[in-house]
Motif scaffolding. Sequence first.
Motif, PDB file in Angstrom:
ATOM      1  N   LEU A  86     -15.927  45.087 -10.923  1.00 41.66           N
ATOM      2  CA  LEU A  86     -16.579  45.648 -12.107  1.00 41.66           C
ATOM      3  C   LEU A  86     -15.729  45.533 -13.366  1.00 41.66           C
ATOM      4  O   LEU A  86     -16.231  45.741 -14.471  1.00 41.66           O
ATOM      5  N   VAL A  87     -14.439  45.230 -13.209  1.00 40.23           N
ATOM      6  CA  VAL A  87     -13.515  45.284 -14.338  1.00 40.23           C
ATOM      7  C   VAL A  87     -13.076  43.878 -14.721  1.00 40.23           C
ATOM      8  O   VAL A  87     -12.668  43.093 -13.862  1.00 40.23           O
ATOM      9  N   ARG A  88     -13.152  43.587 -16.016  1.00 36.49           N
ATOM     10  CA  ARG A  88     -12.745  42.286 -16.545  1.00 36.49           C
ATOM     11  C   ARG A  88     -11.959  42.495 -17.833  1.00 36.49           C
ATOM     12  O   ARG A  88     -12.160  43.498 -18.539  1.00 36.49           O
ATOM     13  N   PRO A  89     -11.063  41.565 -18.187  1.00 39.90           N
ATOM     14  CA  PRO A  89     -10.316  41.684 -19.447  1.00 39.90           C
ATOM     15  C   PRO A  89     -11.254  41.784 -20.638  1.00 39.90           C
ATOM     16  O   PRO A  89     -12.293  41.123 -20.703  1.00 39.90           O
ATOM     17  N   GLY A  90     -10.886  42.637 -21.579  1.00 40.99           N
ATOM     18  CA  GLY A  90     -11.680  42.832 -22.786  1.00 40.99           C
ATOM     19  C   GLY A  90     -12.562  44.057 -22.758  1.00 40.99           C
ATOM     20  O   GLY A  90     -13.067  44.483 -23.805  1.00 40.99           O
ATOM     21  N   GLN A  91     -12.774  44.673 -21.591  1.00 45.63           N
ATOM     22  CA  GLN A  91     -13.629  45.853 -21.518  1.00 45.63           C
ATOM     23  C   GLN A  91     -12.931  47.066 -22.146  1.00 45.63           C
ATOM     24  O   GLN A  91     -11.714  47.182 -22.127  1.00 45.63           O
ATOM     25  N   LYS A  92     -13.736  47.969 -22.667  1.00 49.84           N
ATOM     26  CA  LYS A  92     -13.205  49.145 -23.345  1.00 49.84           C
ATOM     27  C   LYS A  92     -12.685  50.163 -22.332  1.00 49.84           C
ATOM     28  O   LYS A  92     -13.249  50.343 -21.254  1.00 49.84           O
ATOM     29  N   VAL A  93     -11.598  50.827 -22.726  1.00 49.48           N
ATOM     30  CA  VAL A  93     -10.962  51.821 -21.874  1.00 49.48           C
ATOM     31  C   VAL A  93     -10.603  53.036 -22.723  1.00 49.48           C
ATOM     32  O   VAL A  93     -10.214  52.893 -23.890  1.00 49.48           O
ATOM     33  N   GLU A  94     -10.751  54.206 -22.150  1.00 48.53           N
ATOM     34  CA  GLU A  94     -10.278  55.435 -22.802  1.00 48.53           C
ATOM     35  C   GLU A  94      -9.061  55.945 -22.040  1.00 48.53           C
ATOM     36  O   GLU A  94      -9.109  56.151 -20.828  1.00 48.53           O
ATOM     37  N   ILE A  95      -7.966  56.129 -22.777  1.00 49.63           N
ATOM     38  CA  ILE A  95      -6.734  56.666 -22.196  1.00 49.63           C
ATOM     39  C   ILE A  95      -6.670  58.153 -22.533  1.00 49.63           C
ATOM     40  O   ILE A  95      -6.746  58.527 -23.698  1.00 49.63           O
TER      41      ILE A  95
END
Length: 507
Positions: free
Chosen positions: A338-347
């Motif tokens: 489900l995860v690919r480079p460029g996807q948004k992330v909240e830290i």
Amino acid sequence: MFSERKAESDLSNSAGRSAGIRGKRIWVVVVGVGAVLMSGTGVIAAQVVKSPAQAAADTSAPPPSVLTAPVERRVLEESVIIRGKVTARQSVDVTPSGTGADGAGKQVVTKLWVKAGGTFQAGRVLVEVSGRPIFALRGTLPVYRDLKPGATGDDVAQLQRALNELGRSTGSDRKGRFGQGTMRALSGFYASIGYTPQPAEPDGEALVASAQDEVTAAERRLEDVRRSARRPADEGERGGEAGAADKSAERPANENPDRQERKRAEEDLVKARGVLAEARLKSGPMLPASEVVFMPGFPARVDAVSAQVGSQVTGKVLTASTGDLVVQGYLQPHQKSLVRPGQKVEILSEESGETVAAKVAAVADRVAQAQPADGTPDGTATGQDGAGATGPEWRGFLMTVAPEKKLAPVLNGQEVRLTVQAAATRSEALVVPVSAVSSGADGRTTVTVLGPGDRRQRVRVTPGAQGDGFVEVRPVAGERLAEGDDVVVGVRERSGPAAERGGEGGE
């Protein structure tokens, strides 16, 4: 008198008739009331006394209501939440190696030049161990050997670049070769930080002295040969020219002993000078692997200091890092797809409550495994949560997250929560709630479409990706399903009289 009697008689009859009328009226009222009472009793009895069928009908719940949801067309997303740790792009543990100055193998921290939380530039001495410095230079190639004069390779070229950056020219040395220019540059750098470089050979000075003696002897011998070759000419000038000419005429031109002796003396001198140059090169300054740390960027940070002046070195003495802070976490197999480079992330920092926007920078293709105590890697896990691995050291697929703004240095080393907005479908697709999809005994997967007049139609579909409680559906050939259709997702039971009386079965 007669009239009086008649009047009394009429009055008496009138009173009797009135009394009779009143009696009849009372009776009518009584009968009416009785009829009303009997009618009410009948109604009550009718409410209390029921047939079994009527009682069952009255106590059953009304027909259930159907719950529906619209078919949507959109990109399906799923939130992937994992734990992560804030770290620098490169972190270096400074661990002194080698033996102590006393040769006993014991090393002691004699000076600490940096503090935890501080920063430093290239060329800075970080710590002194047993009187020897450990400093930082710019470079990306890890140190794996001592660099001595005469060495060649990419690590030598890295040292030359680092010295040139600090203003120490390596002269005419070829790139990647540790020559005289690199020796002078390295010696100058050591002098600038207040130390003397270690010689490449412990007895280098003796080797140089011996080689120098050989050169001196070869020079003297060549001089003697040259002087001996000039003597016949001197004697001829004093009157012995004829005798010398006769002897010279008797020797073949290619067998002139003076010329051959001078040639051998010259060759010996060249050889002796080569040995001297080699001795000087080998006895020159070297860069021990234990005295340098290469880092790709500066200023660098001191993350932790685990030693103090006077303490014996038993492991790393400090940890330094460089580059912008990033966050790393490990994905399980079912999350990696489900995860690919460029996807948004909240830290999210759970200590401060601060959130920072970021993006997925990279996802490893291979499972990362920690090294157990015996140094051999564990087996590969098979379960999606790591179950099935040969040990607890199985970690997952390494994911690196790059913040959109620089993280505060205080976050370095902290654990945070990462929420990845992962797209389960690459483009818009028909999606329905997961509860709308059902599988029959025949193995077919269907959804139920609710049409006009509560008409229900089962539509065969092929399910796809899932996320956030929805599933992608594709109608099979010959079936129809469109955006906006209402699909049945459940049935809501309504409460009946029995539930109202007993407090059960309410909505």
